[in-house]
Write a protein that holds these residues in place. Sequence first.
Motif, PDB file in Angstrom:
ATOM      1  N   ILE A 182       0.723  14.895  13.099  1.00 24.04           N
ATOM      2  CA  ILE A 182      -0.525  15.368  13.703  1.00 24.04           C
ATOM      3  C   ILE A 182      -1.200  16.401  12.811  1.00 24.04           C
ATOM      4  O   ILE A 182      -2.431  16.410  12.661  1.00 24.04           O
ATOM      5  N   SER A 183      -0.410  17.267  12.173  1.00 23.82           N
ATOM      6  CA  SER A 183      -0.987  18.243  11.246  1.00 23.82           C
ATOM      7  C   SER A 183      -1.755  17.538  10.136  1.00 23.82           C
ATOM      8  O   SER A 183      -2.878  17.927   9.779  1.00 23.82           O
ATOM      9  N   ARG A 184      -1.157  16.490   9.576  1.00 25.29           N
ATOM     10  CA  ARG A 184      -1.814  15.751   8.501  1.00 25.29           C
ATOM     11  C   ARG A 184      -3.067  15.039   9.007  1.00 25.29           C
ATOM     12  O   ARG A 184      -4.081  14.968   8.293  1.00 25.29           O
ATOM     13  N   LEU A 185      -3.015  14.513  10.227  1.00 25.56           N
ATOM     14  CA  LEU A 185      -4.176  13.845  10.813  1.00 25.56           C
ATOM     15  C   LEU A 185      -5.343  14.816  10.950  1.00 25.56           C
ATOM     16  O   LEU A 185      -6.488  14.485  10.605  1.00 25.56           O
ATOM     17  N   ILE A 186      -5.081  16.017  11.454  1.00 23.70           N
ATOM     18  CA  ILE A 186      -6.148  17.009  11.623  1.00 23.70           C
ATOM     19  C   ILE A 186      -6.749  17.364  10.266  1.00 23.70           C
ATOM     20  O   ILE A 186      -7.970  17.413  10.103  1.00 23.70           O
ATOM     21  N   ASP A 241      -5.174  26.437  12.121  1.00 27.11           N
ATOM     22  CA  ASP A 241      -3.979  26.398  12.965  1.00 27.11           C
ATOM     23  C   ASP A 241      -4.373  25.950  14.356  1.00 27.11           C
ATOM     24  O   ASP A 241      -5.246  26.565  14.989  1.00 27.11           O
ATOM     25  N   CYS A 242      -3.754  24.874  14.824  1.00 26.66           N
ATOM     26  CA  CYS A 242      -4.031  24.344  16.162  1.00 26.66           C
ATOM     27  C   CYS A 242      -2.779  24.509  17.017  1.00 26.66           C
ATOM     28  O   CYS A 242      -1.771  23.836  16.787  1.00 26.66           O
ATOM     29  N   ASP A 243      -2.835  25.430  17.961  1.00 22.62           N
ATOM     30  CA  ASP A 243      -1.691  25.726  18.822  1.00 22.62           C
ATOM     31  C   ASP A 243      -1.975  25.258  20.246  1.00 22.62           C
ATOM     32  O   ASP A 243      -2.931  25.723  20.886  1.00 22.62           O
ATOM     33  N   VAL A 244      -1.137  24.337  20.726  1.00 27.59           N
ATOM     34  CA  VAL A 244      -1.309  23.789  22.070  1.00 27.59           C
ATOM     35  C   VAL A 244      -0.765  24.797  23.081  1.00 27.59           C
ATOM     36  O   VAL A 244       0.430  25.104  23.091  1.00 27.59           O
ATOM     37  N   LEU A 245      -1.659  25.318  23.918  1.00 25.01           N
ATOM     38  CA  LEU A 245      -1.260  26.263  24.957  1.00 25.01           C
ATOM     39  C   LEU A 245      -0.804  25.538  26.207  1.00 25.01           C
ATOM     40  O   LEU A 245       0.091  26.004  26.920  1.00 25.01           O
ATOM     41  N   GLN A 246      -1.442  24.402  26.488  1.00 26.71           N
ATOM     42  CA  GLN A 246      -1.111  23.605  27.675  1.00 26.71           C
ATOM     43  C   GLN A 246      -1.406  22.140  27.366  1.00 26.71           C
ATOM     44  O   GLN A 246      -2.485  21.828  26.866  1.00 26.71           O
ATOM     45  N   ALA A 247      -0.436  21.288  27.644  1.00 25.27           N
ATOM     46  CA  ALA A 247      -0.566  19.871  27.281  1.00 25.27           C
ATOM     47  C   ALA A 247      -0.667  18.991  28.520  1.00 25.27           C
ATOM     48  O   ALA A 247       0.175  19.071  29.413  1.00 25.27           O
ATOM     49  N   ASP A 248      -1.710  18.172  28.552  1.00 27.27           N
ATOM     50  CA  ASP A 248      -1.851  17.170  29.605  1.00 27.27           C
ATOM     51  C   ASP A 248      -2.490  15.916  29.015  1.00 27.27           C
ATOM     52  O   ASP A 248      -3.408  15.344  29.576  1.00 27.27           O
ATOM     53  N   GLY A 249      -1.991  15.525  27.833  1.00 27.01           N
ATOM     54  CA  GLY A 249      -2.535  14.345  27.162  1.00 27.01           C
ATOM     55  C   GLY A 249      -3.706  14.699  26.265  1.00 27.01           C
ATOM     56  O   GLY A 249      -4.515  15.577  26.580  1.00 27.01           O
ATOM     57  N   GLY A 250      -3.781  14.040  25.111  1.00 30.42           N
ATOM     58  CA  GLY A 250      -4.921  14.222  24.213  1.00 30.42           C
ATOM     59  C   GLY A 250      -4.891  15.514  23.423  1.00 30.42           C
ATOM     60  O   GLY A 250      -5.946  16.014  23.017  1.00 30.42           O
ATOM     61  N   THR A 251      -3.699  16.047  23.126  1.00 27.41           N
ATOM     62  CA  THR A 251      -3.657  17.316  22.394  1.00 27.41           C
ATOM     63  C   THR A 251      -4.188  17.172  20.972  1.00 27.41           C
ATOM     64  O   THR A 251      -4.872  18.051  20.471  1.00 27.41           O
ATOM     65  N   ARG A 252      -3.884  16.051  20.314  1.00 29.19           N
ATOM     66  CA  ARG A 252      -4.360  15.898  18.935  1.00 29.19           C
ATOM     67  C   ARG A 252      -5.867  15.696  18.881  1.00 29.19           C
ATOM     68  O   ARG A 252      -6.527  16.166  17.947  1.00 29.19           O
ATOM     69  N   THR A 253      -6.419  15.007  19.859  1.00 33.13           N
ATOM     70  CA  THR A 253      -7.864  14.777  19.850  1.00 33.13           C
ATOM     71  C   THR A 253      -8.614  16.068  20.182  1.00 33.13           C
ATOM     72  O   THR A 253      -9.647  16.361  19.589  1.00 33.13           O
TER      73      THR A 253
END
Length: 245
Positions: free
Chosen positions: A94-98, A119-131
């Motif tokens: 995902i890092s490479r994709l971004i 830096d992309c830090d996911v605070l809360q995940a409910d699907g679609g974190t990379r998008t």
Amino acid sequence: MTDIIRVDGRTPLDLRKVTIERGWSEQAEGSALISFGRTKVLCTASFTNGVPRWMTGTGKGWVTAEYGMLPRSTNDRMAREAVKGKQGGRTHEISRLIGRSLRAVVNTKALGENTIVIDCDVLQADGGTRTAAITGAYVALADAIEWGRENKFIAAKSEPLIDSVSAISVGIIDGVPMLDLEYREDSRAETDMNVVVTGRGLFVEVQGTAEGAPFDRTELGSLLDLAVAGTGELARIQRDVLGRA
């Protein structure tokens, strides 16, 4: 298709509620807190005058990204990857994709010999974190570039950004193509796909997988049409947040 109601009350054509809080971090040269429904990702952009040694003297800049999920971004606590001693394959991918997605809309020559790390830090995940990360990262990147221009690291008339970029998930559930899957949908989709699109409607990346029955050309076309419509709306939100025409 528009009369079908999904688990969260949307129709198949609807995005979740999308918000972008620009300048969320006071320390970073660019930042954005983005929400796709209950998915929340903090994107920060760090500007450095100079490039990696292998790029020195080329006259070009570099943009790269790192992605990670906080331990309680999910229902059960995850161990930090730093504690495990290595980065997981999904995180690395995902890092490479971004990074690829952002570089697709940057003129590195106009950026000059400067480096921007997102830096992309996911605070809360409910699907679609990379998008969500890609969509928010663009806003943080735009502000970091503006910071570089204001501080005379980037020439005043240079335009490093040649387009915008955003991303969205699409999928087929019970035979119906749907836009912007939340976790309950993503976990049972027969086909799911992440699509990265520029503001002009050009594709940067299409990641699609049939989890159940294979999909045909017609279904693929329907999913891509949904993705283009969804990213078009995301591009409008980005423009509004950045105050750009």
